[in-house]
Design a protein around this motif. Structure first.
Motif, PDB file in Angstrom:
ATOM      1  N   VAL A  28      28.167 -36.771  16.403  1.00 59.98           N
ATOM      2  CA  VAL A  28      27.309 -36.210  17.545  1.00 59.98           C
ATOM      3  C   VAL A  28      27.353 -35.285  17.709  1.00 59.98           C
ATOM      4  CG1 VAL A  28      25.927 -36.662  19.386  1.00 59.98           C
ATOM      5  CG2 VAL A  28      26.153 -38.516  17.919  1.00 59.98           C
ATOM      6  N   GLN A  29      28.997 -34.507  18.175  1.00 62.14           N
ATOM      7  CA  GLN A  29      28.652 -33.537  18.623  1.00 62.14           C
ATOM      8  C   GLN A  29      29.431 -32.463  17.515  1.00 62.14           C
ATOM      9  OE1 GLN A  29      32.309 -34.613  21.214  1.00 62.14           O
ATOM     10  NE2 GLN A  29      32.643 -31.621  21.588  1.00 62.14           N
ATOM     11  N   PHE A  30      30.219 -32.687  16.554  1.00 65.62           N
ATOM     12  CA  PHE A  30      30.434 -31.543  15.552  1.00 65.62           C
ATOM     13  C   PHE A  30      29.535 -31.398  14.266  1.00 65.62           C
ATOM     14  CE2 PHE A  30      34.087 -32.270  18.171  1.00 65.62           C
ATOM     15  CZ  PHE A  30      34.300 -31.608  18.639  1.00 65.62           C
ATOM     16  N   GLY A  31      28.639 -32.734  13.759  1.00 60.60           N
ATOM     17  CA  GLY A  31      28.226 -33.258  12.743  1.00 60.60           C
ATOM     18  C   GLY A  31      27.050 -32.160  12.647  1.00 60.60           C
ATOM     19  N   ARG A  32      27.208 -30.918  12.783  1.00 55.95           N
ATOM     20  CA  ARG A  32      25.871 -29.938  12.820  1.00 55.95           C
ATOM     21  C   ARG A  32      26.192 -29.006  11.699  1.00 55.95           C
ATOM     22  NH1 ARG A  32      25.588 -27.475  18.229  1.00 55.95           N
ATOM     23  NH2 ARG A  32      28.043 -27.206  17.994  1.00 55.95           N
ATOM     24  N   ASN A  33      24.224 -29.079  11.433  1.00 56.38           N
ATOM     25  CA  ASN A  33      24.237 -28.062  10.685  1.00 56.38           C
ATOM     26  C   ASN A  33      24.084 -26.680  10.638  1.00 56.38           C
ATOM     27  OD1 ASN A  33      22.071 -27.639  11.061  1.00 56.38           O
ATOM     28  ND2 ASN A  33      20.856 -28.275   9.391  1.00 56.38           N
ATOM     29  N   LYS A  34      24.384 -25.228  10.377  1.00 54.89           N
ATOM     30  CA  LYS A  34      25.081 -24.081  10.219  1.00 54.89           C
ATOM     31  C   LYS A  34      24.080 -23.208  11.572  1.00 54.89           C
ATOM     32  CE  LYS A  34      26.783 -19.994   7.946  1.00 54.89           C
ATOM     33  NZ  LYS A  34      27.203 -19.108   6.488  1.00 54.89           N
ATOM     34  N   ALA A  35      22.430 -23.730  10.931  1.00 55.74           N
ATOM     35  CA  ALA A  35      21.593 -23.112  11.772  1.00 55.74           C
ATOM     36  C   ALA A  35      21.620 -23.692  13.521  1.00 55.74           C
ATOM     37  CB  ALA A  35      20.663 -24.177  11.343  1.00 55.74           C
ATOM     38  N   GLU A  36      21.912 -24.860  13.083  1.00 57.73           N
ATOM     39  CA  GLU A  36      21.714 -25.352  14.569  1.00 57.73           C
ATOM     40  C   GLU A  36      22.518 -25.036  15.677  1.00 57.73           C
ATOM     41  OE1 GLU A  36      22.416 -29.833  13.639  1.00 57.73           O
ATOM     42  OE2 GLU A  36      20.563 -29.954  14.241  1.00 57.73           O
ATOM     43  N   LYS A  37      24.083 -24.634  15.047  1.00 57.12           N
ATOM     44  CA  LYS A  37      25.163 -24.096  15.653  1.00 57.12           C
ATOM     45  C   LYS A  37      24.739 -22.970  16.270  1.00 57.12           C
ATOM     46  CE  LYS A  37      29.080 -26.013  13.329  1.00 57.12           C
ATOM     47  NZ  LYS A  37      29.982 -26.840  12.035  1.00 57.12           N
ATOM     48  N   ALA A  38      24.515 -22.227  14.774  1.00 53.51           N
ATOM     49  CA  ALA A  38      24.093 -21.042  15.166  1.00 53.51           C
ATOM     50  C   ALA A  38      22.649 -20.376  16.603  1.00 53.51           C
ATOM     51  CB  ALA A  38      23.323 -19.616  13.904  1.00 53.51           C
ATOM     52  N   SER A  39      21.640 -21.255  15.775  1.00 53.03           N
ATOM     53  CA  SER A  39      20.562 -21.432  17.078  1.00 53.03           C
ATOM     54  C   SER A  39      21.499 -22.030  18.626  1.00 53.03           C
ATOM     55  CB  SER A  39      19.630 -22.556  16.763  1.00 53.03           C
ATOM     56  OG  SER A  39      18.066 -22.901  18.252  1.00 53.03           O
ATOM     57  N   ASP A  40      22.309 -22.526  18.656  1.00 50.58           N
ATOM     58  CA  ASP A  40      22.991 -22.728  20.297  1.00 50.58           C
ATOM     59  C   ASP A  40      24.006 -21.495  20.498  1.00 50.58           C
ATOM     60  OD1 ASP A  40      21.917 -25.324  20.287  1.00 50.58           O
ATOM     61  OD2 ASP A  40      23.979 -26.331  19.417  1.00 50.58           O
ATOM     62  N   ARG A  41      25.149 -21.465  19.569  1.00 47.50           N
ATOM     63  CA  ARG A  41      25.208 -19.432  19.685  1.00 47.50           C
ATOM     64  C   ARG A  41      24.428 -18.703  20.331  1.00 47.50           C
ATOM     65  NH1 ARG A  41      27.148 -18.460  15.393  1.00 47.50           N
ATOM     66  NH2 ARG A  41      25.853 -16.305  15.154  1.00 47.50           N
ATOM     67  N   GLN A  42      23.199 -17.898  19.652  1.00 46.37           N
ATOM     68  CA  GLN A  42      22.105 -17.385  20.718  1.00 46.37           C
ATOM     69  C   GLN A  42      21.301 -17.446  21.674  1.00 46.37           C
ATOM     70  OE1 GLN A  42      19.681 -17.642  17.400  1.00 46.37           O
ATOM     71  NE2 GLN A  42      20.211 -16.009  15.952  1.00 46.37           N
ATOM     72  N   ALA A  43      21.708 -19.319  21.645  1.00 48.93           N
ATOM     73  CA  ALA A  43      20.647 -19.567  23.306  1.00 48.93           C
ATOM     74  C   ALA A  43      22.164 -19.225  24.445  1.00 48.93           C
ATOM     75  CB  ALA A  43      20.555 -20.703  22.663  1.00 48.93           C
ATOM     76  N   ARG A  44      23.746 -19.420  23.739  1.00 47.58           N
ATOM     77  CA  ARG A  44      24.185 -19.581  24.912  1.00 47.58           C
ATOM     78  C   ARG A  44      24.938 -17.759  24.995  1.00 47.58           C
ATOM     79  NH1 ARG A  44      27.760 -21.903  22.169  1.00 47.58           N
ATOM     80  NH2 ARG A  44      28.927 -19.756  21.647  1.00 47.58           N
ATOM     81  N   GLU A  45      24.374 -16.597  23.914  1.00 48.46           N
ATOM     82  CA  GLU A  45      24.472 -15.686  24.418  1.00 48.46           C
ATOM     83  C   GLU A  45      23.738 -15.302  24.954  1.00 48.46           C
ATOM     84  OE1 GLU A  45      24.953 -13.678  20.173  1.00 48.46           O
ATOM     85  OE2 GLU A  45      27.091 -14.735  19.992  1.00 48.46           O
ATOM     86  N   ARG A  46      22.256 -15.286  24.856  1.00 46.19           N
ATOM     87  CA  ARG A  46      20.649 -15.025  25.536  1.00 46.19           C
ATOM     88  C   ARG A  46      21.072 -15.697  27.249  1.00 46.19           C
ATOM     89  NH1 ARG A  46      17.193 -16.669  22.344  1.00 46.19           N
ATOM     90  NH2 ARG A  46      17.431 -18.599  23.049  1.00 46.19           N
TER      91      ARG A  46
END
Length: 72
Positions: A28-46
């Motif tokens: 659940v924690q690490f089994g995310r695809n590249k788009a989900e990781k990018a979305s989370d990273r952008q939200a955190r940066e924002r």
């Protein structure tokens, strides 16, 4: 008469169960695809960018900006 029980079997079964639970949590924690990781990273940066400008300065920094009063 009591039945003989192998405690190692129960210990190993419990260990396997714990490992399977940990694996499920990791999926659940690490089994995310590249788009989900990018979305989370952008939200955190924002979030960090939006809140960085709203921080209150420390008292030490604010006191440095105010010139000391001269004796009258």
């Amino acid at each position: 008469m009591a039945e003989i029980v192998n405690l190692n079997r129960f210990r190993k079964a419990r260990q396997r169960q714990d490992e399977q639970k940990k694996a499920a949590e990791n999926r659940v924690q690490f089994g995310r695809n590249k788009a989900e990781k990018a979305s989370d990273r952008q939200a955190r940066e924002r979030f960090e960018r939006d809140h960085a400008g709203k921080e209150l300065g420390s008292q030490e920094l604010d006191s440095d900006k105010i010139p000391p009063k001269e004796p009258a």
